[in-house]
Design an enzyme around this catalytic site. Structure first.
Site, PDB file in Angstrom:
ATOM      1  CB  ILE A 175      -1.040  -1.919  -3.936  1.00 36.80           C
ATOM      2  CG1 ILE A 175      -2.574  -1.962  -3.824  1.00 36.80           C
ATOM      3  CG2 ILE A 175      -0.410  -2.171  -2.581  1.00 36.80           C
ATOM      4  CD1 ILE A 175      -3.124  -3.330  -3.342  1.00 36.80           C
ATOM      5  CB  SER A 176      -3.399   3.344  -4.814  1.00 38.66           C
ATOM      6  OG  SER A 176      -2.848   3.467  -6.095  1.00 38.66           O
ATOM      7  CD  GLN A 177      -3.943   7.003   1.524  1.00 36.66           C
ATOM      8  OE1 GLN A 177      -3.293   7.702   0.728  1.00 36.66           O
ATOM      9  NE2 GLN A 177      -4.505   7.482   2.597  1.00 36.66           N
TER      10      GLN A 177
END
Ligand code: SAH
Length: 201
Positions: free
Chosen positions: A48-50
């Site tokens: 899951i992206s930053q």
């Protein structure tokens, strides 16, 4: 908020980031870190992206409430939930079926109903519902896949990390009178976009 401090100004984006509960998109073992500004594993080698990057990419899309959006790389469903909060509807394509199912479960827990997860190779887009006002690729692409440019509406924006497998640059393509203009927004690192128009599987 950490994200506002780092230069994201669009109030609608900041409000969406505050309203979507990120912990629901993070596996139980990592939930303590759900609100730290870093990417986290979601299984099958994917992340899951930053949050900061989610906010930057969302701001670059300049979404309007009536927009129809396509996302490539559904992952946890978190970015799709943010897009769904800001636009009319979202189709998000994910190539790994288990990951797609997880995204659907996460989204149903949040009560967001205008996001549809589709299993498949997103580099081919989703012609059935084209054209899209905004297209977001959340995996590293060697080039912007031509079918996605074709599926962009007049005035539409496409944002993608484009470059090598290890380092990419954020690119925004805008379609005006059929022509594409490109703007660049600095370095990022994403997991690879795989398959035709992506990296070899
Ligand atoms: N947007 C996600 C993060 C995406 S990580 C989130 O908010 O959590 C990148 C995702 O892209 C991975 O889940 C990976 O399986 C998927 N992916 C890679 N290549 C793809 C392709 N060609 N089509 C669709 N999904 C792809």
């Amino acid at each position: 908020m950490q994200i506002a401090a780092r230069g994201v100004k669009d109030e609608r984006v900041l409000a969406a980031m505050r309203s979507v509960p990120r912990h629901l998109f993070v596996p139980l073992t990592f939930r303590e870190g759900a609100y730290n500004d870093c990417p986290l594993p979601i299984g099958r080698g994917q992340t899951i992206s930053q949050p900061y990057i989610v906010a930057v990419m969302t701001e670059l899309l300049r979404l309007e409430p009536g927009d129809r959006v396509l996302e490539i790389g559904g992952g946890s469903g978190y970015q799709a939930a943010i897009l769904g909060t800001l636009a009319r509807d979202v189709i998000s394509i994910e190539r790994i079926p288990e990951v797609a199912r997880m995204a659907e479960e996460n989204l149903s827990e949040t009560g967001i109903v205008n996001v549809t997860i589709v299993i498949g190779n997103g580099t081919l887009g989703y012609p059935d519902k084209a054209p899209y006002d905004a297209i977001l690729i959340t995996a590293a692409a060697p080039e912007v896949p031509p079918p996605l440019i074709d599926q962009l509406a007049e005035g539409g924006r496409l944002v993608a990390p484009v470059g090598s497998r290890d380092l990419q640059e954020l690119v925004r393509c805008t379609k005006k009178e059929g022509a594409i203009t490109r703007e660049y927004f600095g370095g990022v690192v994403f997991v690879p976009l795989l398959g035709r128009h992506g990296w070899p599987e």
